[in-house]
Design an enzyme around this catalytic site. Structure first.
Site, PDB file in Angstrom:
ATOM      1  N   TYR A   1     -12.997   8.071  -5.838  1.00 59.53           N
ATOM      2  CA  TYR A   1     -13.204   9.290  -5.065  1.00 59.53           C
ATOM      3  C   TYR A   1     -13.964  10.359  -5.836  1.00 59.53           C
ATOM      4  O   TYR A   1     -14.618  11.200  -5.233  1.00 59.53           O
ATOM      5  CB  TYR A   1     -11.853   9.847  -4.605  1.00 59.53           C
TER       6      TYR A   1
ATOM      7  N   GLU B   1     -12.221   1.487  -1.623  1.00 58.39           N
ATOM      8  CA  GLU B   1     -12.060   2.809  -1.011  1.00 58.39           C
ATOM      9  C   GLU B   1     -13.060   3.776  -1.624  1.00 58.39           C
ATOM     10  O   GLU B   1     -13.233   3.814  -2.840  1.00 58.39           O
ATOM     11  CB  GLU B   1     -10.650   3.383  -1.220  1.00 58.39           C
TER      12      GLU B   1
ATOM     13  N   GLU C   1      -3.501   0.562  -5.814  1.00 59.56           N
ATOM     14  CA  GLU C   1      -3.280   1.692  -6.735  1.00 59.56           C
ATOM     15  C   GLU C   1      -1.844   1.769  -7.258  1.00 59.56           C
ATOM     16  O   GLU C   1      -1.173   2.796  -7.108  1.00 59.56           O
ATOM     17  CB  GLU C   1      -3.638   3.005  -6.042  1.00 59.56           C
TER      18      GLU C   1
ATOM     19  N   HIS D   1       0.855  -1.191   0.000  1.00 54.94           N
ATOM     20  CA  HIS D   1       0.000   0.000   0.000  1.00 54.94           C
ATOM     21  C   HIS D   1       0.897   1.248   0.000  1.00 54.94           C
ATOM     22  O   HIS D   1       1.091   1.889   1.026  1.00 54.94           O
ATOM     23  CB  HIS D   1      -0.925  -0.006   1.217  1.00 54.94           C
TER      24      HIS D   1
END
Length: 584
Positions: free
Chosen positions: A344, A398, A235, A190
């Site tokens: 997001y 997320e 990501e 991460h």
């Protein structure tokens, strides 16, 4: 001379005409392809707008003969990462944030009390775990830090290099997650590469593939009994982009503009590193599935809706979308049990940079609000992979909003859940769960502690004392009932509208220049930004008119000309020496 000048002008206008023609041909590709079940004609006065628990997610997976690796109940969770929350962690991020030679790349880090303590999740994990338990979530996403477990390069094997005490402590934390009735989603990588791997080039060096594969195998041996979902990588294209190409993340090696452009080619560091990470995931997938493990293995892939600022920006927006949306998942699609989506919002991109548009709404971290985009992304992925990989499931790994005032987070949460529910109800997309980012305000990478993503506020002056925000209790209602109601939606939106009428504002943590371009650098302290009046709720966002795109193109051309004049005049002072924000 006049002949050459006329020839130059003719060639210039020919190229300009062809470019405009290309933009016109690409323009239809910008339109959204969905209808909201919340449209006026389809709403029929329902009080319950979403009921997540009435769906059995196993029934949505195909072919029907396949066994289901879950209990079929929609999963609500929260997500975090080691570099955000663990204290006593001597990682590359800590070294980076402390700065060197008077330069502090994480500006909103030194201006808080005891920043190195993060959230003390290593020494006091019970604080976060109890908050998660009371929140009512059924899964907790966390990570193990590769560098903490393997503190030195494993030249003679992982077993010899591993820190056994760290391994046992991670086991204890994972057991506590289960003790509190939550499933474990465990991330192996991460955004934090061990310092020893950074020294030799990280993912641009082939040895990292073997090291990570051995680490994944060791993690399965040590933690496999506690893990329900494995996330091998979070990501990766964001990590590679900001680490190798822009130098915004550790080790912070800045590049020239030409070198940054070259980084994105297949033979550049971006292409090399992404290929290596893909190979590492495939190898890790195989070792994680060895034996009798029933855990699901996937990745957490960042996908935003990329929109052009002006008409002439359409090609750069679509090429960026191509680079970041499907390319990496295409490489690994045959080695995924689930595809995690980190969503997001939208990014409004221009040749001049990433634009801040006055009428749009943004989080404190500079993420544009666009709930419709979550459904667009889920539809796009399901359409692309369902024929070749019909059993592939999706998890929103997320989704969250940085908002210290907690005014926008609440409607943001509801609208994105309505988009997720539409994916289930209307589109039949096998969506297994939703993980909110994040539980408590934490260290947000190069932005430090400025953006506040937490459902829970943290008082860093007084021993990191936690203060649940109203959004914590709103999410708690949803996790325990599985319902999103009309009353919740109307109440939270009306509260926001009342604040807008009072002329309300909220903090903003992104650096912006005088031509409304956002930059990768965060701020020491936030500025204040007016709350946008736009109705950005799910199913309400209007399609942008062509005339607006055309008019904005003139702004972009003017900005680029001014940039050239400044450079030629020796006054290249675009937001000091900031790099354009590129975390798309």
């Amino acid at each position: 001379m006049a002949t050459y000048l006329r020839l130059f002008v003719a060639v210039f206008w020919s190229i300009a005409f062809l470019y405009i023609l290309v933009c016109a041909c690409l323009f239809p590709l910008l339109g959204s392809q969905h209808n909201s079940f919340l449209d006026e004609d389809d709403d029929d006065g329902r009080e319950v707008l979403a009921d997540f628990f009435k769906f059995n997610t196993c029934s949505l997976a195909a072919p029907s003969g396949n066994s289901c690796q879950s209990d079929g109940k929609f999963v609500f969770g929260v997500a975090t990462a080691p570099a955000h929350v663990e204290d006593k962690l001597n990682d590359s991020w800590l070294e980076f944030a402390k700065g060197h030679d008077g330069h502090y790349p994480v500006r909103a880090w030194l201006n808080v009390h005891a920043p190195e303590n993060r959230l003390k999740f290593w020494t006091q994990p019970e604080v976060e775990l109890l908050l998660a338990k009371e929140l009512g979530v059924t899964a907790f996403r966390l990570g193990v830090d590769w560098g903490r477990i393997i503190p030195v390069e494993p030249l003679h094997g992982v077993e010899e290099a591993a820190d056994k005490e760290a391994v046992e402590h991670y086991k204890w934390i994972l057991r506590r997650v289960h003790d509190y009735g939550m499933k474990v989603m465990l991330t192996l990588f991460h955004h934090s590469l061990p310092k020893w791997a950074l020294q030799y080039g990280g993912w641009t060096d082939q040895r990292t593939i073997g090291y990570f594969t051995s680490f994944a195998e060791y993690a399965k041996q040590q933690f496999g009994d506690y893990v329900d979902y494995w996330v091998t990588f979070n990501e990766p294209h964001i990590f590679v982009l900001l680490t190798h190409c822009s130098g915004t993340w550790p080790p912070g090696s800045k590049r020239s503009t030409l070198a940054s452009i070259g980084c994105f080619t297949n033979v550049g560091e971006f292409g090399i590193a992404m290929k290596a990470i893909g190979d590492a995931h495939i190898a890790a997938y195989k070792v994680l599935h060895q034996g009798t493990s029933k855990s699901m293995v996937g990745v957490a892939h960042h996908v935003g809706v990329i929109k052009p600022y002006g008409f002439l920006d359409i090609p750069i927006a679509l090429s960026t979308k191509w680079l970041t949306e499907f390319q990496w998942i295409d490489q690994i699609q045959n080695h995924l049990d689930f595809c995690g989506i980190n969503y997001y919002g939208q990014e409004i991109l221009s040749a001049a940079g990433l634009m801040l548009v006055d009428e749009e709404e943004y989080s404190e971290a500079g993420r544009g609000v666009y709930p419709d985009g979550l459904l667009e992304v889920l539809n796009a992925f399901h359409k692309r992979y369902r024929a070749h990989h019909p059993s592939l499931k999706y998890i929103i790994t997320e989704n969250g909003f940085a908002d210290s005032r907690d005014l926008l987070r609440r409607p943001y949460l509801l609208e994105h859940l309505l988009a997720a529910y539409t994916a289930l109800k209307q589109q039949g997309i096998p969506l297994e769960g939703y993980f909110h980012w994040t539980l408590s305000d934490n260290w947000e990478w190069a932005d430090g502690y400025c953006p506040k993503f937490g459902l829970v506020a943290v008082d860093r002056i007084h021993e990191l004392k936690r203060h649940p925000r109203p959004s914590y209790y709103l999410y708690q209602q949803i996790t325990k009932t599985g319902l999103v109601t009309r009353k919740q939606r109307e109440r939270e939106w009306n509260i926001l509208q009342s604040e807008i009428k009072r002329g309300g504002s909220r903090p903003f943590c992104r650096a912006v220049d005088d031509r409304q371009r956002m930059w990768a650098d965060g701020l020491d302290k936030p500025t204040m930004r007016a709350i946008a009046e736009k109705d950005w709720r799910f199913g309400k966002s209007p399609t942008q008119d062509l005339i607006v795109y055309v008019l904005r193109s003139f702004e972009v051309i003017q900005t680029l000309i001014l940039d050239v004049i400044q450079v030629l005049g020796g006054r290249a002072n675009l937001q000091s020496q900031h790099e354009p924000m590129r975390d798309l």
